[in-house]
Enzyme design. Structure first.
Site, PDB file in Angstrom:
ATOM      1  N   TYR A  33     -13.237  -2.277   0.832  1.00 30.76           N
ATOM      2  CA  TYR A  33     -12.553  -2.028  -0.339  1.00 30.76           C
ATOM      3  C   TYR A  33     -11.374  -2.956  -0.555  1.00 30.76           C
ATOM      4  O   TYR A  33     -11.258  -3.374  -1.632  1.00 30.76           O
ATOM      5  CB  TYR A  33     -11.606  -0.442   0.113  1.00 30.76           C
TER       6      TYR A  33
ATOM      7  N   ASP B 276      -6.771  16.514  -2.263  1.00 28.78           N
ATOM      8  CA  ASP B 276      -5.423  16.028  -2.702  1.00 28.78           C
ATOM      9  C   ASP B 276      -4.782  16.682  -3.802  1.00 28.78           C
ATOM     10  O   ASP B 276      -5.244  17.366  -4.362  1.00 28.78           O
ATOM     11  CB  ASP B 276      -5.511  14.371  -2.638  1.00 28.78           C
TER      12      ASP B 276
ATOM     13  N   PRO C  29     -15.293   7.763  -5.075  1.00 28.80           N
ATOM     14  CA  PRO C  29     -15.457   6.410  -5.704  1.00 28.80           C
ATOM     15  C   PRO C  29     -14.689   5.188  -4.819  1.00 28.80           C
ATOM     16  O   PRO C  29     -15.300   4.050  -4.883  1.00 28.80           O
ATOM     17  CB  PRO C  29     -14.500   6.583  -6.947  1.00 28.80           C
ATOM     18  N   TYR C  30     -14.098   5.464  -3.910  1.00 28.16           N
ATOM     19  CA  TYR C  30     -13.427   4.460  -2.830  1.00 28.16           C
ATOM     20  C   TYR C  30     -14.700   4.174  -1.980  1.00 28.16           C
ATOM     21  O   TYR C  30     -14.853   2.794  -1.662  1.00 28.16           O
ATOM     22  CB  TYR C  30     -12.284   5.086  -2.217  1.00 28.16           C
ATOM     23  N   TRP C  31     -15.465   5.219  -1.455  1.00 32.90           N
ATOM     24  CA  TRP C  31     -16.639   4.756  -0.426  1.00 32.90           C
ATOM     25  C   TRP C  31     -17.644   3.932  -1.389  1.00 32.90           C
ATOM     26  O   TRP C  31     -18.044   3.168  -0.744  1.00 32.90           O
ATOM     27  CB  TRP C  31     -17.243   6.192  -0.198  1.00 32.90           C
TER      28      TRP C  31
ATOM     29  N   HIS D 136      -4.835   1.354  -0.874  1.00 30.12           N
ATOM     30  CA  HIS D 136      -5.480   2.324  -0.345  1.00 30.12           C
ATOM     31  C   HIS D 136      -5.163   3.721  -1.002  1.00 30.12           C
ATOM     32  O   HIS D 136      -5.915   4.690  -1.293  1.00 30.12           O
ATOM     33  CB  HIS D 136      -5.038   2.461   1.101  1.00 30.12           C
ATOM     34  N   ASN D 137      -3.877   4.019  -1.339  1.00 30.62           N
ATOM     35  CA  ASN D 137      -3.287   5.043  -1.902  1.00 30.62           C
ATOM     36  C   ASN D 137      -3.541   5.219  -3.393  1.00 30.62           C
ATOM     37  O   ASN D 137      -3.858   6.399  -3.863  1.00 30.62           O
ATOM     38  CB  ASN D 137      -1.653   5.309  -1.518  1.00 30.62           C
ATOM     39  N   GLY D 138      -3.321   4.157  -4.215  1.00 30.74           N
ATOM     40  CA  GLY D 138      -3.410   4.191  -5.642  1.00 30.74           C
ATOM     41  C   GLY D 138      -4.403   3.650  -6.401  1.00 30.74           C
ATOM     42  O   GLY D 138      -4.549   3.492  -7.495  1.00 30.74           O
TER      43      GLY D 138
ATOM     44  N   GLU E 170      -2.406   9.095   7.061  1.00 32.99           N
ATOM     45  CA  GLU E 170      -3.303  10.095   6.202  1.00 32.99           C
ATOM     46  C   GLU E 170      -3.746  11.293   7.235  1.00 32.99           C
ATOM     47  O   GLU E 170      -3.733  12.266   6.776  1.00 32.99           O
ATOM     48  CB  GLU E 170      -4.705   9.332   6.085  1.00 32.99           C
TER      49      GLU E 170
END
Ligand SMILES: *[C@@H]1O[C@H](CO)[C@@H](O)[C@H](O)[C@H]1NC(C)=O
Length: 137
Positions: A86, A42, A57-59, A109-111, A29
């Site tokens: 997560y 991104d 949203p990940y947070w 993590h990525n998708g 990253e």
């Protein structure tokens, strides 16, 4: 055929730990350095912050660690806890149908929650996989 079976067992023998995997996600990253500026947009136009490039949203799904998205991502420990939260939520054996491994952690993590099955995350996994070979003992 014999070569493929042999390679499978070599690959399986070199088990990547969660910590090693997360370290490589961090390196892919941001070289695992606190980015300056903290946040970047991104390729899809989402704002992502901190060493793991964590989106809002990940947070949230990572358990709202530290109470505030951007301040959390300014801290390595809060960012790490967010990634842990997560993965505890989405990279579960019950969801995946198998015990989670580095490929699952990287692609989720990525998708996002279903990143482990998305073709769009294969290139990202290739980068994390390359890191594992280059940086780990
Ligand atoms: C957070 O995780 C990264 C990557 O594994 C590691 O280098 C760093 O030491 C961790 N920091 C804290 C405070 O846990």
């Amino acid at each position: 055929m014999k070569t493929a079976v042999l390679l499978f067992f070599i690959g399986a023998a070199v088990a990547v730990t969660y910590d090693e995997c997360i370290q490589c996600i961090c390196i892919v990253e941001t070289s695992c350095a606190m980015p300056d500026p903290l946040c970047n947009f991104d390729l899809h136009g989402s704002e992502a912050c901190g060493p793991y490039q964590i989106t809002y949203p990940y947070w949230i799904d990572g358990g709202r660690q530290g109470g505030d998205w951007k301040s959390c991502t300014e801290s390595f420990s809060c960012s790490n806890s967010t990634v842990d939260g997560y993965m505890a939520r989405y990279a579960t054996e019950a969801r995946l149908g198998h015990p989670p491994g580095c490929e699952d952690w990287a692609r989720i993590h990525n998708g996002g929650p279903n990143g482990h099955t998305s073709a769009a995350t294969l290139g990202y996994w290739g980068r994390v996989h390359g890191c594992l070979h280059n940086y780990l003992p």
